[in-house]
Design a protein around this motif. Structure first.
Motif, PDB file in Angstrom:
ATOM      1  N   ASP A  65       8.188  -1.297   2.390  1.00  0.00           N
ATOM      2  CA  ASP A  65       7.247  -0.485   3.086  1.00  0.00           C
ATOM      3  C   ASP A  65       6.190  -1.445   3.574  1.00  0.00           C
ATOM      4  O   ASP A  65       5.725  -2.297   2.828  1.00  0.00           O
ATOM      5  N   GLY A  66       5.492  -1.205   4.646  1.00  0.00           N
ATOM      6  CA  GLY A  66       4.295  -2.073   5.108  1.00  0.00           C
ATOM      7  C   GLY A  66       5.034  -3.383   5.918  1.00  0.00           C
ATOM      8  O   GLY A  66       4.294  -4.329   6.095  1.00  0.00           O
ATOM      9  N   ASP A 172       1.433  -9.819  -2.110  1.00  0.00           N
ATOM     10  CA  ASP A 172       0.138  -9.793  -1.837  1.00  0.00           C
ATOM     11  C   ASP A 172      -0.146  -9.066  -0.342  1.00  0.00           C
ATOM     12  O   ASP A 172      -0.933  -8.235  -0.216  1.00  0.00           O
ATOM     13  N   GLU A 173       0.681  -9.526   0.498  1.00  0.00           N
ATOM     14  CA  GLU A 173       0.666  -9.090   1.954  1.00  0.00           C
ATOM     15  C   GLU A 173       0.940  -7.417   2.009  1.00  0.00           C
ATOM     16  O   GLU A 173       0.263  -6.713   2.666  1.00  0.00           O
ATOM     17  N   LEU A 178      -0.806  -1.853   2.643  1.00  0.00           N
ATOM     18  CA  LEU A 178      -1.000  -0.468   2.080  1.00  0.00           C
ATOM     19  C   LEU A 178      -2.450  -0.191   1.934  1.00  0.00           C
ATOM     20  O   LEU A 178      -2.754   1.109   2.258  1.00  0.00           O
ATOM     21  N   ARG A 179      -3.040  -1.082   1.549  1.00  0.00           N
ATOM     22  CA  ARG A 179      -4.702  -0.900   1.363  1.00  0.00           C
ATOM     23  C   ARG A 179      -5.189  -0.490   2.454  1.00  0.00           C
ATOM     24  O   ARG A 179      -6.194   0.442   2.630  1.00  0.00           O
ATOM     25  N   ASP A 180      -4.927  -0.955   3.639  1.00  0.00           N
ATOM     26  CA  ASP A 180      -5.444  -0.727   5.147  1.00  0.00           C
ATOM     27  C   ASP A 180      -5.102   0.532   5.483  1.00  0.00           C
ATOM     28  O   ASP A 180      -5.858   1.181   6.179  1.00  0.00           O
ATOM     29  N   ARG A 181      -4.007   1.225   5.003  1.00  0.00           N
ATOM     30  CA  ARG A 181      -3.755   2.488   5.473  1.00  0.00           C
ATOM     31  C   ARG A 181      -4.773   3.494   4.695  1.00  0.00           C
ATOM     32  O   ARG A 181      -4.831   4.796   5.010  1.00  0.00           O
ATOM     33  N   LEU A 182      -5.300   3.138   3.610  1.00  0.00           N
ATOM     34  CA  LEU A 182      -6.255   3.824   2.753  1.00  0.00           C
ATOM     35  C   LEU A 182      -7.780   3.643   3.323  1.00  0.00           C
ATOM     36  O   LEU A 182      -8.767   4.362   3.132  1.00  0.00           O
ATOM     37  N   ASP A 183      -8.015   2.546   4.123  1.00  0.00           N
ATOM     38  CA  ASP A 183      -9.322   1.948   4.431  1.00  0.00           C
ATOM     39  C   ASP A 183      -9.652   2.488   6.012  1.00  0.00           C
ATOM     40  O   ASP A 183     -10.813   2.790   6.328  1.00  0.00           O
ATOM     41  N   PRO A 193       2.314   7.973  -0.602  1.00  0.00           N
ATOM     42  CA  PRO A 193       2.023   7.733  -2.141  1.00  0.00           C
ATOM     43  C   PRO A 193       3.535   7.207  -2.897  1.00  0.00           C
ATOM     44  O   PRO A 193       3.406   6.386  -3.628  1.00  0.00           O
ATOM     45  N   GLY A 194       4.585   7.636  -2.341  1.00  0.00           N
ATOM     46  CA  GLY A 194       5.997   7.113  -2.562  1.00  0.00           C
ATOM     47  C   GLY A 194       6.133   5.414  -2.716  1.00  0.00           C
ATOM     48  O   GLY A 194       6.891   4.814  -3.217  1.00  0.00           O
ATOM     49  N   ASP A 195       5.359   5.105  -1.593  1.00  0.00           N
ATOM     50  CA  ASP A 195       5.474   3.577  -1.320  1.00  0.00           C
ATOM     51  C   ASP A 195       5.092   2.973  -2.712  1.00  0.00           C
ATOM     52  O   ASP A 195       5.370   1.825  -2.785  1.00  0.00           O
TER      53      ASP A 195
END
Ligand code: AMP
Ligand code: MG
Length: 268
Positions: A65-66, A172-173, A178-183, A193-195
């Motif tokens: 994912d990502g 880390d990447e 995935l963080r980017d998708r929340l920001d 969330p399954g990711d």
């Protein structure tokens, strides 16, 4: 820069270090020029492939994912004439698909002669997510390596050239993406969330990807591990393999129609 295929039987290195290209990387401006030139060449070759309509190219993209499958499709295959390219994504199988053998939906999506087909996920999910989540017994997914090899051999013997890419990102990447998708509100929709559960099984997936490539990379249907933490080098490396594959297919425009001179006269 250049990618080598995974040799048959060899377990590829999927540590975080290899998620970046280890050789010399040209400056960004040069990489952008390379992508432009490779994209133009890819489009020309695809036009000839279509004119000839004897062969197809199938590109398989797998990643965590990502991992960048979607952006690769946009940035690399966006250079092709949209009419020359068919993209197929494979999600968790539907009830109908589950009633068939796992290759049923795959075979249906194989590109017809003259086209470049891109698989966003593929038959390989059936030895990846299916293995990691024990969706079928081990002897069932294990038998699939050879089944997939036979299936691909059948396609190759029927005019389909195959190239397979694992877009390899570091832990880390993946966290950053995935963080980017929340920001970023424009990316909320991509967050699943399954990711996070899949991320917890990082090492299980690593083993699954490694064995998959060791068992199904062959000179005629090779896997490439693409260092994918950085998008520009990733795009150049994939474009190079795709262009080389198309060149190897030697697509040739058909010769003149019989009666060429007559037709010319009629249109004089
Ligand atoms: P995405 O590509 O992010 O839209 O997610 C598609 C999801 O479908 C992923 O979680 C895949 O692992 C899942 N998937 C694809 N093929 C299969 C399969 N054959 N069996 C189970 N899950 C699958
Ligand atoms: Mg997803």
């Amino acid at each position: 820069m250049q990618l080598d295929p995974v040799p048959a039987g060899v377990v590829p290195d999927l540590t975080d270090a290899t998620a970046r290209y280890l050789g010399d990387t040209p400056p960004k401006a040069e990489l952008r020029e390379d992508i432009q030139a490779l994209g133009k060449r890819m489009d020309e070759l695809q036009t000839a492939l279509f004119a000839e309509s004897k062969h197809a190219l199938l590109v398989v993209l797998q990643a965590r994912d990502g991992g960048g499958k979607d952006s690769t499709i946009r940035r690399v295959f966006g250079a092709l004439n949209p009419q020359g390219c068919v993209i197929s994504g494979f999600k968790a199988p539907t009830p109908l698909e589950l009633r068939h053998d796992y290759l049923w939906r795959i075979h249906h999506a194989v590109p017809p002669k003259g086209l470049v087909g891109v698989f966003n996920r593929s038959q390989y999910e059936d030895v990846l997510v299916v293995r990691v989540h024990s969706l079928v017994p081990e002897e069932v997914w294990r038998a699939r390596y050879e089944q997939i090899n036979s299936f691909e051999r059948h396609l190759i013997e029927n005019g389909v050239t195959i190239r397979k890419f694992f877009l390899h990102i570091s832990r880390d990447e993946q966290r950053d993406r995935l963080r980017d998708r929340l920001d970023d509100p424009a990316k909320y929709w991509k967050f699943n969330p399954g990711d996070l559960g899949e991320r917890d099984r990082w090492d299980d997936y690593t083993r699954a990807y490694q064995e998959m490539m060791a068992r199904t990379s062959r000179p005629e249907a090779p896997w490439y591990v693409v260092p994918a933490d950085k998008k520009l080098p990733r795009d150049v490396l994939i474009s190079q393999v795709v262009v080389e594959a198309l060149e190897g297919m030697k697509p040739a425009f058909p010769g003149p129609p019989p009666g060429l001179e007559d037709f010319r006269t009629q249109l004089a």
